[in-house]
Design a protein around this motif. Sequence first.
Motif, PDB file in Angstrom:
ATOM      1  N   GLY A 164     -33.676 -23.842  51.320  1.00  0.00           N
ATOM      2  CA  GLY A 164     -33.432 -25.037  50.529  1.00  0.00           C
ATOM      3  C   GLY A 164     -33.033 -24.702  49.112  1.00  0.00           C
ATOM      4  O   GLY A 164     -33.015 -23.538  48.703  1.00  0.00           O
ATOM      5  N   CYS A 165     -32.677 -25.739  48.368  1.00  0.00           N
ATOM      6  CA  CYS A 165     -32.177 -25.508  47.017  1.00  0.00           C
ATOM      7  C   CYS A 165     -32.450 -26.713  46.135  1.00  0.00           C
ATOM      8  O   CYS A 165     -32.256 -27.847  46.548  1.00  0.00           O
ATOM      9  N   ASP A 166     -32.921 -26.433  44.911  1.00  0.00           N
ATOM     10  CA  ASP A 166     -33.184 -27.505  43.936  1.00  0.00           C
ATOM     11  C   ASP A 166     -32.144 -27.522  42.832  1.00  0.00           C
ATOM     12  O   ASP A 166     -32.320 -28.175  41.816  1.00  0.00           O
ATOM     13  N   LYS A 167     -31.052 -26.756  42.986  1.00  0.00           N
ATOM     14  CA  LYS A 167     -30.152 -26.576  41.846  1.00  0.00           C
ATOM     15  C   LYS A 167     -29.060 -27.635  41.751  1.00  0.00           C
ATOM     16  O   LYS A 167     -28.542 -27.894  40.684  1.00  0.00           O
ATOM     17  N   PHE A 168     -28.680 -28.213  42.826  1.00  0.00           N
ATOM     18  CA  PHE A 168     -27.700 -29.304  42.824  1.00  0.00           C
ATOM     19  C   PHE A 168     -26.420 -29.006  42.054  1.00  0.00           C
ATOM     20  O   PHE A 168     -26.030 -29.748  41.158  1.00  0.00           O
ATOM     21  N   CYS A 169     -25.751 -27.925  42.404  1.00  0.00           N
ATOM     22  CA  CYS A 169     -24.403 -27.698  41.881  1.00  0.00           C
ATOM     23  C   CYS A 169     -23.562 -28.899  42.348  1.00  0.00           C
ATOM     24  O   CYS A 169     -23.748 -29.396  43.459  1.00  0.00           O
ATOM     25  N   ALA A 170     -22.637 -29.332  41.486  1.00  0.00           N
ATOM     26  CA  ALA A 170     -21.970 -30.628  41.721  1.00  0.00           C
ATOM     27  C   ALA A 170     -21.075 -30.653  42.959  1.00  0.00           C
ATOM     28  O   ALA A 170     -20.677 -31.711  43.414  1.00  0.00           O
ATOM     29  N   PHE A 171     -20.767 -29.460  43.512  1.00  0.00           N
ATOM     30  CA  PHE A 171     -19.853 -29.392  44.661  1.00  0.00           C
ATOM     31  C   PHE A 171     -20.589 -29.231  45.987  1.00  0.00           C
ATOM     32  O   PHE A 171     -19.977 -29.312  47.048  1.00  0.00           O
ATOM     33  N   CYS A 172     -21.885 -28.980  45.972  1.00  0.00           N
ATOM     34  CA  CYS A 172     -22.554 -28.341  47.114  1.00  0.00           C
ATOM     35  C   CYS A 172     -23.452 -29.268  47.932  1.00  0.00           C
ATOM     36  O   CYS A 172     -24.218 -30.061  47.394  1.00  0.00           O
ATOM     37  N   VAL A 173     -23.370 -29.130  49.252  1.00  0.00           N
ATOM     38  CA  VAL A 173     -24.171 -29.964  50.169  1.00  0.00           C
ATOM     39  C   VAL A 173     -25.543 -29.372  50.492  1.00  0.00           C
ATOM     40  O   VAL A 173     -26.389 -30.059  51.061  1.00  0.00           O
ATOM     41  N   VAL A 174     -25.737 -28.096  50.159  1.00  0.00           N
ATOM     42  CA  VAL A 174     -26.956 -27.421  50.628  1.00  0.00           C
ATOM     43  C   VAL A 174     -28.263 -28.140  50.244  1.00  0.00           C
ATOM     44  O   VAL A 174     -29.154 -28.293  51.079  1.00  0.00           O
ATOM     45  N   PRO A 175     -28.402 -28.626  48.991  1.00  0.00           N
ATOM     46  CA  PRO A 175     -29.659 -29.312  48.665  1.00  0.00           C
ATOM     47  C   PRO A 175     -29.915 -30.535  49.559  1.00  0.00           C
ATOM     48  O   PRO A 175     -31.068 -30.915  49.771  1.00  0.00           O
ATOM     49  N   TYR A 176     -28.842 -31.109  50.091  1.00  0.00           N
ATOM     50  CA  TYR A 176     -28.995 -32.289  50.957  1.00  0.00           C
ATOM     51  C   TYR A 176     -29.232 -31.893  52.409  1.00  0.00           C
ATOM     52  O   TYR A 176     -29.937 -32.571  53.140  1.00  0.00           O
ATOM     53  N   GLN A 209     -31.281 -19.514  50.384  1.00  0.00           N
ATOM     54  CA  GLN A 209     -30.141 -20.109  49.677  1.00  0.00           C
ATOM     55  C   GLN A 209     -30.190 -19.723  48.203  1.00  0.00           C
ATOM     56  O   GLN A 209     -29.173 -19.638  47.532  1.00  0.00           O
ATOM     57  N   ASN A 210     -31.395 -19.535  47.715  1.00  0.00           N
ATOM     58  CA  ASN A 210     -31.611 -19.006  46.367  1.00  0.00           C
ATOM     59  C   ASN A 210     -32.718 -17.986  46.465  1.00  0.00           C
ATOM     60  O   ASN A 210     -33.804 -18.179  45.955  1.00  0.00           O
ATOM     61  N   VAL A 211     -32.420 -16.895  47.140  1.00  0.00           N
ATOM     62  CA  VAL A 211     -33.489 -15.970  47.524  1.00  0.00           C
ATOM     63  C   VAL A 211     -34.211 -15.390  46.310  1.00  0.00           C
ATOM     64  O   VAL A 211     -35.400 -15.111  46.360  1.00  0.00           O
ATOM     65  N   SER A 246     -28.210 -14.871  45.787  1.00  0.00           N
ATOM     66  CA  SER A 246     -28.926 -15.022  44.524  1.00  0.00           C
ATOM     67  C   SER A 246     -28.181 -15.925  43.556  1.00  0.00           C
ATOM     68  O   SER A 246     -26.964 -16.051  43.610  1.00  0.00           O
ATOM     69  N   HIS A 247     -28.948 -16.531  42.657  1.00  0.00           N
ATOM     70  CA  HIS A 247     -28.367 -17.326  41.572  1.00  0.00           C
ATOM     71  C   HIS A 247     -28.537 -16.539  40.271  1.00  0.00           C
ATOM     72  O   HIS A 247     -29.609 -15.973  40.036  1.00  0.00           O
ATOM     73  N   PRO A 248     -27.504 -16.510  39.427  1.00  0.00           N
ATOM     74  CA  PRO A 248     -27.593 -15.712  38.187  1.00  0.00           C
ATOM     75  C   PRO A 248     -28.808 -16.048  37.325  1.00  0.00           C
ATOM     76  O   PRO A 248     -29.406 -15.152  36.721  1.00  0.00           O
ATOM     77  N   VAL A 273     -20.691 -16.519  41.070  1.00  0.00           N
ATOM     78  CA  VAL A 273     -20.540 -17.121  39.735  1.00  0.00           C
ATOM     79  C   VAL A 273     -19.692 -18.400  39.821  1.00  0.00           C
ATOM     80  O   VAL A 273     -19.809 -19.279  38.997  1.00  0.00           O
ATOM     81  N   GLN A 274     -18.839 -18.479  40.814  1.00  0.00           N
ATOM     82  CA  GLN A 274     -17.983 -19.640  41.115  1.00  0.00           C
ATOM     83  C   GLN A 274     -16.772 -19.791  40.206  1.00  0.00           C
ATOM     84  O   GLN A 274     -15.683 -20.122  40.668  1.00  0.00           O
ATOM     85  N   ALA A 275     -16.942 -19.611  38.885  1.00  0.00           N
ATOM     86  CA  ALA A 275     -15.807 -19.818  37.976  1.00  0.00           C
ATOM     87  C   ALA A 275     -16.064 -19.069  36.670  1.00  0.00           C
ATOM     88  O   ALA A 275     -17.195 -18.699  36.374  1.00  0.00           O
ATOM     89  N   ASN A 285     -22.355 -27.933  37.060  1.00  0.00           N
ATOM     90  CA  ASN A 285     -23.815 -27.937  36.908  1.00  0.00           C
ATOM     91  C   ASN A 285     -24.430 -26.587  37.282  1.00  0.00           C
ATOM     92  O   ASN A 285     -25.481 -26.509  37.918  1.00  0.00           O
ATOM     93  N   ARG A 286     -23.739 -25.506  36.929  1.00  0.00           N
ATOM     94  CA  ARG A 286     -24.271 -24.180  37.258  1.00  0.00           C
ATOM     95  C   ARG A 286     -25.373 -23.752  36.287  1.00  0.00           C
ATOM     96  O   ARG A 286     -26.121 -22.823  36.546  1.00  0.00           O
ATOM     97  N   LYS A 287     -25.440 -24.372  35.146  1.00  0.00           N
ATOM     98  CA  LYS A 287     -26.498 -24.121  34.150  1.00  0.00           C
ATOM     99  C   LYS A 287     -26.481 -22.703  33.567  1.00  0.00           C
ATOM    100  O   LYS A 287     -27.513 -22.158  33.190  1.00  0.00           O
TER     101      LYS A 287
HETATM  102 FE1  SF4 Z   1     -27.802 -24.459  45.511  1.00  0.00          FE
HETATM  103 FE2  SF4 Z   1     -26.104 -22.442  45.745  1.00  0.00          FE
HETATM  104 FE3  SF4 Z   1     -25.388 -24.851  46.536  1.00  0.00          FE
HETATM  105 FE4  SF4 Z   1     -25.652 -24.348  43.960  1.00  0.00          FE
HETATM  106  S1  SF4 Z   1     -24.142 -23.391  45.346  1.00  0.00           S
HETATM  107  S2  SF4 Z   1     -26.463 -26.160  45.036  1.00  0.00           S
HETATM  108  S3  SF4 Z   1     -27.337 -22.940  43.923  1.00  0.00           S
HETATM  109  S4  SF4 Z   1     -27.014 -23.604  47.416  1.00  0.00           S
END
Ligand code: SF4
Length: 445
Positions: A164-176, A209-211, A246-248, A273-275, A285-287
Motif C-alpha cells: 500500500g501507499c500513503d503518498k498519493f502522487c497525482a498520477f498514481c492509482v496504487v493508493p486506491y 510499493q514504498n519498501v 523505494s521513494h527518495p 524520480v519520475q521527472a 505531489n512527489r514532495k
Molecule cells: Fe505511491 Fe509510488 Fe504511486 Fe507515488 S508512484 S502514489 S509513491 S505507489
Amino acid sequence: MRSGIPGAVTKKLFIKTYGCQMNVYDSERMAEALGGQGYVETTTPDDADMILLNTCHIREKAAEKVYSELGRYKGLKAAKPDLKIGVAGCVAQAEGAEIMRRQPMVDLVVGPQSYHRLPELEAKAGQGGKALDTDFPAEDKFDHLARRPKAARGPTAFLTVQEGCDKFCAFCVVPYTRGAEVSRPVDRVLGEARDLVERGVREITLLGQNVNAYHGADGDGEAGLADLIWKLAEIDGLARIRFTTSHPNDMGDALIEAHGSCDKLMPYLHLPVQAGSDKVLKAMNRKHTAEEYLRVIERLRAARPDILLSGDFIVGFPGETEADFQATLALVEAVGYGQAYSFKYSTRPGTPAAERAQVDEAEKDDRLQRLQALLTRQQRAAQDAMVGREVSVLFEKPGRIAGQMGGKSEYLHAVHVHAPDVARGEIRRVKITESAANSLCGTLA
Ligand code: SF4
Ligand code: SAH
Ligand code: F3S
C-alpha cells in the motif's frame, strides 16, 4: 486423480500475472491458497478448471489488456461451462463489479487485500454464483494465506514486507488499489525468509510499493527497513538481499549506511524520480525537488561507490513543457542510470492529474523516444563498463547453449557462462569478457 488432500479432486489452475513484482509474489501465494482446494498449477489456459488473471491498473494499456485476454477465453468457457474465470489484482480492486458487467463470463473478482478469502470465493463461484470481494479487511491477509511448507524452489524469491501507499502522487492509482501503507511484523518476515532459505532460496528481494518506508512491529518496538535487512543478513544460507521499490524521501541514513556496510545487501537500487523539473515534481505531489533527489544519490554513492542505479520516469505529465522535459534529460545526465523504465503519462480515472489539461500525444511520443535513447545509451555504457571486471554470479538456470549457465551479478546484470559443472543456486566469481545486447558473457574466475 486424487491430490494429497483427502477427498479433494485435483483441478488445474492457470494464473496469468501482469504488473509489478508484488503481483508475482501474490500469484504464488494465491496458487498456494487454492492448493488447499485441490488445485495444481498448469501452464496453459486450455486444460484449466480455473483461470485467474492477476491484473495491473497502473496505465490504461495495462488495464485494457485484461479485457482483451478475457475475450480470448470465450471459446473455452463455452466448451466447458464449469470453467471458473477470476480476475484478481489492481483492476479487480479499481473496477469491481464493472468487470462482470463488461464480461459476464467472469465468475469471481477479488481485490489484492482479500486473497485469503479465495477458497470461500472459489466455492461460491463453483455453485454457479458470482463472487466479489474488494474489501480492505482489518485482518492481515498474509496471516491467513496458506503456505506450501518445504516445497523445493529456485534460488531467488520475492517477499512482500510492506504494502500500500500513503503518498498519493497525482498520477498514481496504487493508493486506491492497494490501500494504506501497512508493514508486516519483523518475526513474520524472518519466519518466511527462513522457510524460503530452507527450501533452497539464496537471494531474497523484499517488496513494497514504498519498501523503504517499512516500519514493522518488532517486539515492543518498531523496525525500519535497515533494521530488517540487518536481521535478515544473520540468516545462514541467505547470501543476497535486495529491496524494491523505494521513494527518495524515505531513503534514510541507516539504509544508506547499510548499503555501505552490509555485505549481503546488493549494490543495486531502484529509486524512481519520475521527472527532473521542480515544477512538475510539485504538480506530481512527489514532495521533493530534483536537487534533493540528487543529494540522496550523492550520499548513496559516497556509501557504496559502485552502486548501480535504476529509475522510473514519466514524460508528458499534465503541464510539462519542453523546458521541463529538458530538466528531466539533465537529471538523467547528472545521475547516469544503469537501468531505467520510462513511460508516457497515462490518465487514470479518479486520480487528481486526470482532470488537468493534457499534453499532446505526439509530443509525449517524441519526448519518450528522446528520453529512451538517452537511457538506453547509459544502460549500454554501464553494461559495457563491466567487461574486464570480476563479478559474483548467482546461477539460476541453464542457458540456451549446451553447458551454459545463466544468472545475475550483484548489479542485476544477466550473465551467461560456460559452466557445465556449476549447479543452480551456486554463487561463483566470474570474469566478464563480453557485453551483448541484454546480457554479459564471462568465464569462471
Ligand atoms: Fe505511491 Fe509510488 Fe504511486 Fe507515488 S508512484 S502514489 S509513491 S505507489
Ligand atoms: N511505488 C513506486 C512505483 C509504483 S508504479 C514509486 O513510488 O516509485 C511504477 C511506476 O509506474 C511509477 O514509478 C511510475 O513511473 C509509473 N506510473 C505510475 N502511474 C503512472 C501513470 N498514470 N502514467 C504513466 N506511468 C505511471
Ligand atoms: Fe500494477 Fe497494482 Fe502493481 S497497479 S504496478 S499491479 S500495485
